[in-house]
Write a protein that holds these residues in place. Structure first.
Motif, PDB file in Angstrom:
ATOM      1  N   ILE A  62      -2.417  -2.326  -6.839  1.00 52.04           N
ATOM      2  CA  ILE A  62      -1.465  -1.535  -6.065  1.00 52.04           C
ATOM      3  C   ILE A  62      -2.033  -1.070  -4.726  1.00 52.04           C
ATOM      4  O   ILE A  62      -1.306  -0.566  -3.885  1.00 52.04           O
ATOM      5  CB  ILE A  62      -0.942  -0.327  -6.862  1.00 52.04           C
ATOM      6  CG1 ILE A  62      -2.050   0.696  -7.125  1.00 52.04           C
ATOM      7  CG2 ILE A  62      -0.310  -0.792  -8.174  1.00 52.04           C
ATOM      8  CD1 ILE A  62      -1.557   1.961  -7.830  1.00 52.04           C
ATOM      9  N   GLY A  78      -0.488  -5.096  -2.572  1.00 56.43           N
ATOM     10  CA  GLY A  78      -0.242  -3.717  -2.956  1.00 56.43           C
ATOM     11  C   GLY A  78       0.614  -2.967  -1.957  1.00 56.43           C
ATOM     12  O   GLY A  78       1.241  -3.549  -1.066  1.00 56.43           O
ATOM     13  N   ILE A 292       4.931   1.032  -5.993  1.00 54.15           N
ATOM     14  CA  ILE A 292       3.824   0.833  -6.930  1.00 54.15           C
ATOM     15  C   ILE A 292       4.251  -0.070  -8.083  1.00 54.15           C
ATOM     16  O   ILE A 292       3.517  -0.986  -8.483  1.00 54.15           O
ATOM     17  CB  ILE A 292       3.320   2.195  -7.455  1.00 54.15           C
ATOM     18  CG1 ILE A 292       2.524   2.923  -6.363  1.00 54.15           C
ATOM     19  CG2 ILE A 292       2.477   2.028  -8.723  1.00 54.15           C
ATOM     20  CD1 ILE A 292       2.180   4.349  -6.704  1.00 54.15           C
ATOM     21  N   ALA A 295       4.479  -3.605  -6.891  1.00 49.06           N
ATOM     22  CA  ALA A 295       3.153  -4.196  -6.716  1.00 49.06           C
ATOM     23  C   ALA A 295       2.526  -4.547  -8.065  1.00 49.06           C
ATOM     24  O   ALA A 295       1.864  -5.578  -8.210  1.00 49.06           O
ATOM     25  CB  ALA A 295       2.254  -3.229  -5.948  1.00 49.06           C
TER      26      ALA A 295
END
Length: 350
Positions: A62, A78, A292, A295
């Protein structure tokens, strides 16, 4: 170690966060525009368990520090400007405390412990935290009961009167083992209980100061694999009518099998299992948690999972919302709806 020291940022952990085995490529181009640099702390577990390396892998997935090679050119996929840090903690209970206090932003937690915190079940040792939210279900953990071969422990009934490590007070293992002992009609006083962290418990088993210890972890647990090289130990089944009844009554404990090849077992071993869940706080920014989550499940993630710690190799987007135990964070829910993983609110989707 003090809690302040436990959560302090250290260079070694930062190194794990921004790159594991070269997963984040070195900078080769300047960013096209200034990025806001953000740090995010991920609570994991003891360095001897699975949570710490899994958390390190998640941190690398991430993270996307300024100047990283673009995703489409083999670099970081990320969140732009994010540096995530995997921090060693005592485990699930410690991670909930860290989220609650704001010292952590994400954490890995046993689903049953997360449920106890969110639902305020008054489980011994688990703080109430109604603001706990889920990001993803990662993998299944198995309850290991590891005993010396010469201890005479081959079933759960043999634990009575023996020297047994029940788990670190900051861990989810102790929470679950207390439920198990109660279901068996034993209780903590029926054994000579020890509450050391898993590595210390393993050392005591190796030199004969303990007869057995419990540990909840994704198999194979490196600590147990290492212990088998130092002492004659066996992994004891966690089974029987009382265990079946406990699994039937618990929303997130299930019966499962420790794979035959995990520790060269002659047969698969019946035990209790629970999901390891990535969790956060309800007040975390929706857009950040959505980014997040995206990712974490990027198309390149599967390849990196397959090269990562063995516990995470089977993680898939399709199972990301199974057994999560607490409501999804709105940002995570937004991502899963876009991907068609969920199409309408369910019991754990606010």
């Amino acid at each position: 170690m003090t809690r302040r020291g436990l959560f302090a940022l250290v260079p070694q952990v930062l190194g794990m966060a921004v790159g594991m085995a070269g997963m984040v490529a070195p900078a080769v181009v300047r960013p096209s525009k200034a990025q806001e640099l953000r740090f995010l702390r991920i609570g994991t577990g003891r360095t001897s368990g699975a949570y710490f390396p899994v958390g390190g892998l998640i941190a690398s997935l991430i993270s996307n520090p300024p100047g990283s090679r673009p995703c489409e050119k083999g670099g970081s996929c990320g969140v732009p400007g994010l540096i995530a840090v995997a921090q060693s903690t005592g485990g699930s209970v410690d991670n909930i405390v860290g989220l609650q206090s704001g010292q952590l932003d994400l954490a890995i937690c046993q689903a049953d412990v997360a449920y106890d915190a969110y639902s305020r079940t008054d489980a011994k040792g688990v703080p109430d935290f109604a603001e706990l939210r889920a990001v993803a279900s990662l993998y299944k953990e198995s309850l290991h009961l590891v005993a010396r071969v010469d201890s005479g422990i081959s079933t759960l009934a043999d634990l009575r009167g023996k020297r047994v490590g029940l788990g670190d007070p900051a861990s989810g293992t102790l929470v679950s083992v207390r439920l198990l002992l109660s279901a068996l009609g034993l209780g903590e006083k029926a054994v000579k209980a020890d509450y050391d962290p898993p590595s210390a418990a393993a050392d005591k088993v190796a030199d004969g100061r303990l007869d057995a210890f419990f540990f909840f972890g994704g198999e194979p647990v490196a600590l147990i694999t290492s212990l088998r090289e130092r002492a004659e130990v066996t992994v004891v089944p966690v089974d029987g009518p009382a265990v079946e009844d406990l699994a039937a009554r618990s929303p997130f404990l299930t019966l499962g099998l420790i794979r035959q090849q995990a520790y060269d077992n002659p047969l698969p071993i019946v035990t209790l299992q629970v999901a390891a869940v990535l969790v956060t706080r309800a007040d975390m920014d929706d857009a950040l948690i959505e980014a997040i989550t995206a990712a974490l499940w990027h198309r390149q993630t599967k390849i990196l999972f397959e090269k990562g710690p063995p516990q995470i190799t089977q993680a898939t987007l399709g199972q990301a919302v199974q057994g999560i135990a607490v409501p999804l964070h709105p940002g995570a829910m937004r991502y899963y709806r876009k991907e068609g993983i969920i199409d309408r609110p369910g019991p754990m989707q606010p």
